[in-house]
Design an enzyme around this catalytic site. Sequence first.
Site, PDB file in Angstrom:
ATOM      1  N   ASP A  13      18.507  15.800  -1.932  1.00  0.00           N
ATOM      2  CA  ASP A  13      18.933  15.612  -0.531  1.00  0.00           C
ATOM      3  C   ASP A  13      18.428  16.718   0.400  1.00  0.00           C
ATOM      4  OD1 ASP A  13      20.241  13.343  -1.266  1.00  0.00           O
ATOM      5  OD2 ASP A  13      22.235  14.242  -1.298  1.00  0.00           O
ATOM      6  N   LYS A  16      13.335  15.676   1.393  1.00  0.00           N
ATOM      7  CA  LYS A  16      11.961  15.456   0.894  1.00  0.00           C
ATOM      8  C   LYS A  16      11.340  14.222   1.528  1.00  0.00           C
ATOM      9  CE  LYS A  16      13.507  15.249  -3.278  1.00  0.00           C
ATOM     10  NZ  LYS A  16      14.885  15.689  -3.026  1.00  0.00           N
ATOM     11  N   GLY A  40      17.260   8.967  -3.080  1.00  0.00           N
ATOM     12  CA  GLY A  40      17.290   8.195  -1.835  1.00  0.00           C
ATOM     13  C   GLY A  40      16.659   8.983  -0.717  1.00  0.00           C
ATOM     14  N   HIS A  41      15.587   8.458  -0.181  1.00  0.00           N
ATOM     15  CA  HIS A  41      14.955   9.131   0.946  1.00  0.00           C
ATOM     16  C   HIS A  41      15.346   8.431   2.230  1.00  0.00           C
ATOM     17  CE1 HIS A  41      12.746  11.517  -1.708  1.00  0.00           C
ATOM     18  NE2 HIS A  41      11.766  10.685  -1.970  1.00  0.00           N
ATOM     19  N   GLN A 223      14.981  14.164  -6.628  1.00  0.00           N
ATOM     20  CA  GLN A 223      16.035  15.125  -7.002  1.00  0.00           C
ATOM     21  C   GLN A 223      15.584  16.553  -6.653  1.00  0.00           C
ATOM     22  OE1 GLN A 223      15.385  12.732  -9.848  1.00  0.00           O
ATOM     23  NE2 GLN A 223      16.824  11.396  -8.842  1.00  0.00           N
TER      24      GLN A 223
HETATM   25  P1  GDP Z   1      15.756  13.638  -0.061  1.00  0.00           P
HETATM   26  O1  GDP Z   1      16.536  12.985  -1.149  1.00  0.00           O
HETATM   27  O2  GDP Z   1      15.421  15.055  -0.335  1.00  0.00           O
HETATM   28  O3  GDP Z   1      14.597  12.845   0.398  1.00  0.00           O
HETATM   29  O4  GDP Z   1      16.750  13.754   1.153  1.00  0.00           O
HETATM   30  P2  GDP Z   1      17.142  12.635   2.182  1.00  0.00           P
HETATM   31  O5  GDP Z   1      15.966  11.973   2.751  1.00  0.00           O
HETATM   32  O6  GDP Z   1      18.221  11.795   1.578  1.00  0.00           O
HETATM   33  O7  GDP Z   1      17.738  13.577   3.320  1.00  0.00           O
HETATM   34  C1  GDP Z   1      19.072  13.795   3.492  1.00  0.00           C
HETATM   35  C2  GDP Z   1      19.458  13.506   4.931  1.00  0.00           C
HETATM   36  O8  GDP Z   1      19.017  14.576   5.766  1.00  0.00           O
HETATM   37  C3  GDP Z   1      18.853  12.246   5.525  1.00  0.00           C
HETATM   38  O9  GDP Z   1      19.854  11.556   6.183  1.00  0.00           O
HETATM   39  C4  GDP Z   1      17.794  12.755   6.498  1.00  0.00           C
HETATM   40  O10 GDP Z   1      17.588  11.882   7.593  1.00  0.00           O
HETATM   41  C5  GDP Z   1      18.416  14.058   6.949  1.00  0.00           C
HETATM   42  N1  GDP Z   1      17.511  15.094   7.427  1.00  0.00           N
HETATM   43  C6  GDP Z   1      16.263  15.409   6.989  1.00  0.00           C
HETATM   44  N2  GDP Z   1      15.796  16.467   7.677  1.00  0.00           N
HETATM   45  C7  GDP Z   1      16.767  16.837   8.567  1.00  0.00           C
HETATM   46  C8  GDP Z   1      16.900  17.879   9.563  1.00  0.00           C
HETATM   47  O11 GDP Z   1      16.030  18.712   9.757  1.00  0.00           O
HETATM   48  N3  GDP Z   1      18.058  17.948  10.262  1.00  0.00           N
HETATM   49  C9  GDP Z   1      19.051  17.069  10.072  1.00  0.00           C
HETATM   50  N4  GDP Z   1      20.148  17.196  10.819  1.00  0.00           N
HETATM   51  N5  GDP Z   1      18.980  16.093   9.148  1.00  0.00           N
HETATM   52  C10 GDP Z   1      17.864  15.972   8.404  1.00  0.00           C
END
Ligand code: GDP
Length: 402
Positions: A13, A16, A40-41, A223
């Site tokens: 989360d 990525k 989940g992205h 992850q």
């Molecule tokens: P991943 O599993 O690493 O790909 O993470 P996610 O894509 O699930 O990201 C987690 C949440 O953080 C998502 O709802 C994104 O839209 C949000 N997100 C990503 N970058 C930022 C940021 O710079 N600021 C904020 N507030 N939210 C972000």
Amino acid sequence: MPATVIVGLQWGDEGKGKATDFLAEPVTLVVRGHGGDNAGHTIVVGDETFKLHLIPAGVLYPHITAVIGSGVVVNPETLIAELDMLAERGIDTTKVRASGAAHVILPYHRALDTAREASLGNGRVGTTGRGIGPAYEDRAARTGLRMEDLLDRAVLERKLVRVLKEKRAVLDSLGAEASPSAEPLVEQALGWGERLRPHIVDTTWLVQAALRRGDHVLVEGAQGTLLDIDHGSYPYVTSSNAIAAGACAGAGIGPLQVDEVMGVTKAYATRVGSGPFPTELHDEIGEGIASRVLNKIDILSGIDPIRLCIAYEIDGRRVEAWPSQADLLERALPIYRDFPGWTEPIHDVRTLRDLPENARHYVTAIEEQAGVPIVLLSVGPERTQTIERAWRPMRHQPVVPG
Ligand code: GDP
């Protein structure tokens, strides 16, 4: 041109999805190397939000081939639903490819996952119940089904009849009611195979051909490093190698073909699932961050002081290295360095020099502590809410049509 690997540095989360989407524009192929639909992205482009669990983030660009590599465990129903969702929203999915060698998550994997977690009570791992672990177990036991098997009735029948005998016994011993039988599952699996046939290929050769042509390839990790099965807080880890090397193995890319690894970290830490988390906040700041869900440096606006954990105290000793042994981590007390916060919202900042001074200090301190340069800063979930810190060669490569 060599490959770039994007990997999570925490417990997932980290954002990525956003980082991959941002960096993908000039590349021709994005490949995912491990994990399943437990990842989940979330990608936000303008007013549109896309949630992807299996297909790599690059799919949103029409010129990019989005590849699910052999190290991913694929729930075919999730993949089909994701393809349908993207097509409905006007995204071209004809270039999505899934490795024939990727293992398939079947309904009995999910049933085993849930039954085992239930039987562990307080000691549960905190899995998402999506059958990822049991599918990886079968891969290692050489009893798994691969995507290519979905295209062959005889193979499906032979493998399922053999494996289901054992699965029924294990499910039964765990008190689960599910009693899977081969016949309906063969028909269901053939249906998935028919639907996915145009997408199933040998992705290792596809990726290698792209690299040989001189295309830039992006490897999308899932992850995070602290959930890595070797280097994370075992047993509270995922079932694959979430580090850059693991993503490469599953993507079909050798170590000498990578020239850049980008670690994605949040400006603070959160953790999903179970397991020790020494810097967890149990106060209203922790609740505020958790309930806002969205991660990254913009979330820290208004928090003062900002506390950066730089080491741990374990049994009276200072420990600099992150202890991956779960019971040591359980006893670890964080040692903090405090930084003054800032109050201004920073969503609209696009250059480092426009960040509040205290935010800049915090970024520099993380850089010094980690010993690596920070090249991108994310100040919001939307694609353009990004500060590009340094010149990176890949951002300036011309787009080669796929
Ligand atoms: P991943 O599993 O690493 O790909 O993470 P996610 O894509 O699930 O990201 C987690 C949440 O953080 C998502 O709802 C994104 O839209 C949000 N997100 C990503 N970058 C930022 C940021 O710079 N600021 C904020 N507030 N939210 C972000």
